[in-house]
Design an enzyme around this catalytic site. Structure first.
Site, mmCIF file in Angstrom:
data_model
loop_
_atom_site.group_PDB
_atom_site.id
_atom_site.type_symbol
_atom_site.label_atom_id
_atom_site.label_comp_id
_atom_site.label_asym_id
_atom_site.label_seq_id
_atom_site.Cartn_x
_atom_site.Cartn_y
_atom_site.Cartn_z
ATOM 1 N N LYS A 1 0.856 -1.187 0.000
ATOM 2 C CA LYS A 1 0.000 0.000 0.000
ATOM 3 C C LYS A 1 0.893 1.238 0.000
ATOM 4 O O LYS A 1 1.724 1.414 0.900
ATOM 5 C CB LYS A 1 -0.862 -0.048 1.270
HETATM 6 C C1 E4P Z 1 -8.097 2.131 3.921
HETATM 7 O O1 E4P Z 1 -7.382 1.263 3.516
HETATM 8 C C2 E4P Z 1 -7.923 2.815 5.212
HETATM 9 O O2 E4P Z 1 -7.242 1.949 6.094
HETATM 10 C C3 E4P Z 1 -9.207 3.133 5.890
HETATM 11 O O3 E4P Z 1 -10.334 2.673 5.214
HETATM 12 C C4 E4P Z 1 -9.279 4.472 6.512
HETATM 13 O O4 E4P Z 1 -10.513 4.597 7.162
HETATM 14 P P1 E4P Z 1 -10.821 5.705 8.248
HETATM 15 O O5 E4P Z 1 -11.202 6.956 7.549
HETATM 16 O O6 E4P Z 1 -11.993 5.123 9.013
HETATM 17 O O7 E4P Z 1 -9.586 5.847 9.091
#
Ligand code: E4P
Length: 219
Positions: A87
Site C-alpha cells: 500500500k
Molecule cells: C483504507 O485502507 C484505510 O485503512 C481506511 O479505510 C481508513 O478509514 P478511516 O477513515 O476510518 O480511518
C-alpha cells in the site's frame, strides 16, 4: 463485491474470517499503532500473523515517502507472503513506485485517494487497487459516494483493471450504495460487516417462529 476488513486487530480478523465472507484485510499505520504494534520486527510478525488467518489479499502500508525507500520497503513487505499487497500513498513518488511494482509483479493498493483525477493516475500507473476514502470525504461535507460513481465511470470508459476498493467505510449504507454503484471491493470495520445481518423484522419473525414451534410442541 469483495469484503475486506479494515483493521489490524487479530481477534476481529478471525471473527470476520469465521463468518466465511472475508476476502481480505487492509491495514494502515494508524490501525497498527492502535493495536500497539511498533518496531520493524513486531510489524513484520503482525503482517505474518494476519496472513496466517486470511485467505485473500492483505494490504501492508509503507512508511517511506521517497521513491527509493518505498521500493525497498515495499519489496521487503511483498517477500513476506504472496497475499501481501503493497500500500503506497497517492503522492508523486508513490505513483512512480506503483508503476515499478506493477511492472515487477508486485500487487499494490494506492491509498489516500480523494479525487477522480488521483484515481485515474493510480490506474494509469497499474495499481491493483485504488482506495478512495469515502467516509473522510463525508466527514468534510463532500459526497464520498459520488467519487465512487465517477471512478467507476472513468475506469469502465477505458477498461482499466484497477479494482475500486471503497475505503473509509463507516456503516451499512456505505456498503449497500457502493455495491449498487459497482465498487469491486469494500473495506470497513467489523461493525459495518456485522451490521448487514440486522433487520428488526428478522428478529421479530424468528422470535415468532420459535414461539409458535414451542407452543405447538406443548413446551
Ligand atoms: C483504507 O485502507 C484505510 O485503512 C481506511 O479505510 C481508513 O478509514 P478511516 O477513515 O476510518 O480511518
Amino acid at each position: 463485491m469483495k469484503f475486506f476488513i479494515d483493521t489490524a486487530n487479530l481477534q476481529q480478523i478471525k471473527e470476520a474470517q469465521d463468518l466465511g465472507v472475508l476476502d481480505g484485510v487492509t491495514t494502515n499505520p494508524s490501525l497498527m499503532a492502535k493495536e500497539g504494534i511498533t518496531g520493524k520486527e513486531n510489524i513484520i510478525n503482525h503482517y505474518k500473523a494476519i496472513c496466517d488467518i486470511v485467505e485473500g489479499d492483505v494490504s501492508a502500508e509503507v512508511i517511506a515517502t521517497d521513491y527509493e525507500s518505498i521500493i525497498k520497503e515495499g519489496e521487503a513487505l511483498a517477500k513476506l507472503n504472496d497475499k501481501i499487497v503493497v500500500k503506497a500513498p497517492m503522492i508523486k513518488d508513490g505513483i512512480k513506485a506503483i508503476k515499478y511494482f506493477s511492472s515487477n509483479g508486485i500487487k499494490t493498493n494506492c491509498t489516500l485517494v480523494f479525487s477522480s483525477g488521483q484515481a485515474l493516475l493510480a490506474a494509469k500507473a497499474g495499481a491493483t487497487y485504488v482506495s478512495p476514502f469515502i467516509g473522510r470525504l463525508d466527514d468534510i461535507s463532500t459526497d464520498g459516494l459520488s467519487l465512487i460513481e465517477d471512478i467507476r465511470l472513468i475506469y469502465d470508459n477505458y477498461g482499466y483493471e484497477t479494482q475500486i476498493l471503497a475505503a473509509s467505510i463507516r456503516h451499512v449504507i456505505h456498503i449497500i450504495e457502493c455495491a449498487k454503484i459497482g465498487a469491486d471491493v469494500m473495506t470497513g470495520p467489523l461493525s459495518a460487516i456485522l451490521g448487514l445481518l440486522k433487520h428488526p423484522l428478522t428478529d421479530s419473525g424468528l422470535a415468532q417462529f420459535l414461539a409458535d414451534h414451542a407452543k405447538a410442541s406443548g413446551k
